[in-house]
Design an enzyme around this catalytic site. Structure first.
Site, short mmCIF file in Angstrom:
data_model
loop_
_atom_site.label_atom_id
_atom_site.label_comp_id
_atom_site.label_asym_id
_atom_site.label_seq_id
_atom_site.Cartn_x
_atom_site.Cartn_y
_atom_site.Cartn_z
N LEU A 187 0.94 -1.35 -0.10
CA LEU A 187 -0.05 0.10 -0.10
C LEU A 187 0.89 1.37 -0.06
O LEU A 187 1.73 1.36 1.09
CB LEU A 187 -0.90 -0.04 1.51
CG LEU A 187 -2.02 -0.97 1.55
CD1 LEU A 187 -2.55 -1.01 2.76
CD2 LEU A 187 -2.87 -0.92 0.32
N THR A 188 0.79 2.19 -1.22
CA THR A 188 1.52 3.32 -1.20
C THR A 188 1.16 4.28 -0.32
O THR A 188 -0.21 4.50 -0.16
CB THR A 188 1.61 3.76 -2.62
OG1 THR A 188 2.25 2.95 -3.42
CG2 THR A 188 1.96 5.10 -2.61
N GLN A 212 8.15 -4.82 -2.18
CA GLN A 212 7.56 -4.93 -3.70
C GLN A 212 8.42 -3.97 -4.29
O GLN A 212 8.73 -2.80 -4.03
CB GLN A 212 6.21 -4.47 -3.72
CG GLN A 212 5.94 -4.57 -5.06
CD GLN A 212 4.37 -3.87 -5.21
OE1 GLN A 212 4.23 -2.67 -5.10
NE2 GLN A 212 3.36 -4.80 -5.72
N HIS A 265 6.93 -6.22 -9.01
CA HIS A 265 5.70 -5.48 -9.39
C HIS A 265 5.35 -5.43 -10.86
O HIS A 265 5.95 -4.94 -11.72
CB HIS A 265 5.58 -4.20 -8.85
CG HIS A 265 4.35 -3.45 -8.72
ND1 HIS A 265 3.19 -3.83 -9.66
CD2 HIS A 265 3.99 -2.33 -8.06
CE1 HIS A 265 2.24 -2.75 -9.49
NE2 HIS A 265 2.50 -2.10 -8.52
N HIS A 313 -0.61 -3.20 -12.79
CA HIS A 313 -1.18 -1.84 -12.64
C HIS A 313 -0.61 -1.00 -13.64
O HIS A 313 -0.65 0.29 -13.40
CB HIS A 313 -0.75 -1.15 -11.05
CG HIS A 313 -1.62 -1.85 -10.19
ND1 HIS A 313 -1.47 -1.71 -8.76
CD2 HIS A 313 -2.84 -2.81 -10.09
CE1 HIS A 313 -2.41 -2.31 -8.07
NE2 HIS A 313 -3.11 -3.08 -8.85
N TYR A 322 2.45 -0.50 -14.64
CA TYR A 322 3.86 0.23 -14.85
C TYR A 322 4.72 -0.55 -15.73
O TYR A 322 4.30 -1.32 -16.48
CB TYR A 322 4.11 0.01 -13.10
CG TYR A 322 3.43 1.01 -12.47
CD1 TYR A 322 3.45 2.20 -12.53
CD2 TYR A 322 2.55 0.24 -11.34
CE1 TYR A 322 2.48 3.09 -11.64
CE2 TYR A 322 1.56 1.05 -10.60
CZ TYR A 322 1.68 2.27 -10.70
OH TYR A 322 0.88 3.23 -9.89
N ARG A 337 3.31 -9.86 -8.84
CA ARG A 337 2.15 -9.44 -8.71
C ARG A 337 1.82 -9.12 -9.99
O ARG A 337 2.50 -8.54 -10.88
CB ARG A 337 1.91 -8.34 -7.85
CG ARG A 337 0.69 -7.76 -7.86
CD ARG A 337 0.37 -6.29 -7.11
NE ARG A 337 -0.27 -6.64 -5.72
CZ ARG A 337 -1.08 -5.67 -5.34
NH1 ARG A 337 -0.97 -4.41 -5.55
NH2 ARG A 337 -1.74 -5.94 -4.29
N GLY A 353 -5.98 -5.26 1.27
CA GLY A 353 -5.18 -3.96 1.22
C GLY A 353 -5.90 -2.71 2.20
O GLY A 353 -5.42 -2.63 3.40
C1 PHB Z 1 -0.07 0.59 -7.19
O1 PHB Z 1 -0.99 0.68 -7.47
O2 PHB Z 1 0.62 -0.45 -7.50
C2 PHB Z 1 0.98 1.86 -6.92
C3 PHB Z 1 0.28 2.96 -6.56
C4 PHB Z 1 0.75 4.34 -6.26
C5 PHB Z 1 2.31 4.00 -6.31
C6 PHB Z 1 2.98 2.85 -6.65
C7 PHB Z 1 2.33 1.64 -7.02
O3 PHB Z 1 2.86 5.18 -5.97
#
Ligand code: PHB
Length: 357
Positions: free
Chosen positions: A22-23, A96, A171, A174, A176, A223, A310
């Site tokens: 969780l960011t 992560q 990771h 999402h 990225y 993930r 989460g």
């Molecule tokens: C994510 O959703 O994986 C996430 C969200 C915010 C961030 C980094 C990763 O800053």
């Protein structure tokens, strides 16, 4: 089964209620983890496993003010506070590790343009120190640059282990950087990193193999979020993508695969989880809209080995006990999610003694 132990790769988990990354953006401008973060994670050490928040493997790979990093010795020292506190509290914690790719912004990275598999900007706005701004057009990584990205994940893994983590989670979700290579809605490259499923997996698997060399397969997890459309990510055949990833991970015997869903009850999500289950014999974690009842059902039906929570962990540091005892869960304060200090971070109480039977 939620409260039964689980052997997950090298780790013995006392229960199957796991905390999601969780960011919370408490690391400040230095990107160095600190004592406040140590307190936060230690408070939640009764989770079967803590998966610490998305952490930058590249010093110029920031997408959100206050995110932590793992790209320097100073970062290692910061995270050591966290792992020591969690272990002293009897917990287990993996890190992560993450690269945002085109979800970054130059204003967060000393003017460095974001990079990606291609040259298409995410539609929409990103929070920056100067307010909301449009996402930028990324620079297309050249093929010969990708071993350098793999190296960043390798060193991130090495440093995470040096900082005392029990393992890492890559990771790949999402939207990225790794996801920007995985999914064909954005990866428009030619071989070797595009033009076919096996090539779209290349960056991911090179990263996984590097992490395995550093930490051992049984301390490496992944993930993915094959149906989550975050950051404009789409794939024309998510089932084939998940099958290919699951098979590749199965061969490597990695410690875990986490599927991040929008809503675990949706038929499409169930179907994709079944594909992962069929082809990956290691520990499968599901995440996305579970409560105690649906989590227990997923375990009983053999759809997963453990469930990742989460949001519920934010205001319920003792979530495991609360789920076990069926007491009400506290709501978190949305305005205190990101940045700031202890408020809305380490000040959520354990449930009152009177409620504890
Ligand atoms: C994510 O959703 O994986 C996430 C969200 C915010 C961030 C980094 C990763 O800053």
């Amino acid at each position: 089964m939620l409260f039964e132990p689980l052997q997950m790769g090298a780790l013995r988990l006392p229960n199957r209620v796991l905390m999601a990354p969780l960011t919370r953006a408490r690391a400040g401008r230095t990107h160095i983890a600190n004592a406040l973060m140590a307190e936060h994670y230690a408070q939640r050490a009764s989770a079967g496993l803590l998966i610490a928040e998305a952490t930058m493997v590249a010093a110029d790979g920031c997408a959100f003010t206050g995110e932590p990093g793992i790209y320097s010795e100073a970062c290692v020292a910061g995270w050591r506070l966290v792992t020591d506190a969690v272990h002293a509290a009897g917990g287990r914690i993996v890190l992560q590790i993450w690269h945002p790719g085109r979800a970054a912004h130059s204003s967060l990275n000393d003017g460095v343009q974001p990079v990606s598999s291609g040259e298409v900007a995410i539609q929409g706005l990103i929070n920056t120190p100067a307010g909301k701004q449009p996402y930028e057009v990324p620079r297309r990584l050249r093929d010969e640059e990708l071993p350098g990205i793999v190296e960043q994940f390798r060193l991130g893994t090495r440093r995470a282990m040096a900082a005392g983590f029990d393992g890492v989670q890559i990771h790949g979700a999402h939207g990225y950087l790794i996801d920007q290579f995985l999914r064909d809605g954005v990866n428009d490259r030619q071989p070797p990193y595009g033009g076919g499923l096996a090539n779209r997996l290349r960056l991911l698997l090179d990263v996984i193999d590097a992490a395995i060399e550093e930490a051992g397969a049984d301390r490496v997890g992944l993930r993915i979020s094959p149906l989550v459309g975050a950051h404009d990510l789409r794939d024309s055949d998510p089932e084939a993508l998940v099958r290919a990833i699951a098979c590749a991970l199965d061969v490597r015997s990695i410690g875990h695969l986490e599927l991040r869903h929008g809503d675990q009850a949706a038929p499409a999500e169930r179907a994709i989880a079944a594909v992962a289950r069929q082809h990956f014999r290691g520990t499968l974690l599901l995440n996305g809209g579970f409560d105690a009842v649906s989590a227990e059902a997923a375990l009983q039906e053999g759809r997963a080995d453990a469930i990742v929570f989460g949001r519920a962990f934010i205001a319920n540091p003792d979530l495991v006990d609360r789920l076990r005892e069926g007491v009400f869960l506290a709501d978190y304060e949305p305005s205190r999610l990101y940045g700031g200090g202890a408020e809305g971070y380490t000040d959520y109480p354990l449930r009152p003694l009177a409620e504890a039977v």
